[in-house]
Design a protein around this motif. Structure first.
Motif, mmCIF file in Angstrom:
data_model
loop_
_atom_site.group_PDB
_atom_site.id
_atom_site.type_symbol
_atom_site.label_atom_id
_atom_site.label_comp_id
_atom_site.label_asym_id
_atom_site.label_seq_id
_atom_site.Cartn_x
_atom_site.Cartn_y
_atom_site.Cartn_z
ATOM 1 N N MET A 6 50.867 5.038 -38.697
ATOM 2 C CA MET A 6 51.254 6.149 -38.074
ATOM 3 C C MET A 6 52.485 6.068 -37.008
ATOM 4 O O MET A 6 53.137 6.907 -36.689
ATOM 5 N N THR A 58 55.567 5.669 -39.352
ATOM 6 C CA THR A 58 55.998 6.959 -40.165
ATOM 7 C C THR A 58 55.906 8.305 -39.316
ATOM 8 O O THR A 58 56.296 9.281 -39.729
ATOM 9 N N ARG A 93 53.438 9.798 -38.659
ATOM 10 C CA ARG A 93 52.302 10.592 -39.365
ATOM 11 C C ARG A 93 51.301 10.861 -38.226
ATOM 12 O O ARG A 93 50.803 9.987 -37.579
ATOM 13 N N THR A 95 52.909 7.271 -50.766
ATOM 14 C CA THR A 95 51.654 7.842 -50.152
ATOM 15 C C THR A 95 50.309 6.924 -50.820
ATOM 16 O O THR A 95 49.515 6.443 -49.934
#
Length: 158
Positions: A38, A41, A43, A131
């Motif tokens: 995370m 990326t 995210r 993903t």
């Protein structure tokens, strides 16, 4: 001197208990893996665990902060509980790398079936390859950590 006899209930209880400890270790590992990913990326944290429970049990968190907290609680409970099948595999005589591989296939396979069936993720055939790869990596980290933990604890009585 006490003579050990075969006690299937004791063996089952031990396998489940060690499995829970291994599942906790796997959950620690996947959590760290996800936190690193995370950061790289950018995210945001996932609320899929709370979304899944909301759909299955027809309940809803009262506010967004609560949804994030519930997601974390479900993540830790679900991941820890997934250690139990690792213990059952060992009880059935499947140990070491074969058990770790079977455990990985079970946990990731369950996700690949469950989330699309709840409309929380696309089927793997429609998901972005990167993903899918990242998700597979996270689950491999979990299975490896849980397997190493299980085997380490299991070897203590030998």
């Amino acid at each position: 001197m006490k003579i050990e006899t075969n006690n299937p209930m004791k063996e089952l209880g031990t396998a489940i208990g060690v499995g829970i400890l291994a599942g906790f270790a796997g959950t620690v590992a996947i959590t760290i893996s996800q936190m690193i990913e995370m950061q790289i990326t950018k995210r945001p944290a996932s609320t899929v665990p709370a979304d899944a429970v909301s759909k299955v049990l027809d309940v809803k968190p009262v506010r967004k902060a609560k949804k994030e907290q519930v997601s974390q609680e479900i993540h830790w409970t679900y991941g820890t509980a997934w250690g139990i099948p690792r213990g059952v595999l060992a009880l059935a005589g499947v140990k070491g790398w074969p058990a770790t591989l079977a455990h990985f296939v079970a946990i990731w396979g369950a996700e690949l079936v469950m989330l699309p069936s709840l409309d929380l993720a696309p089927p793997v055939t429609e998901a972005k390859p990167e993903t899918t790869a990242i998700d597979g990596l996270h689950h491999a980290v979990y299975a490896l950590a849980a397997g190493i933990a299980y085997d380490a604890i299991d070897s203590l009585d030998k």
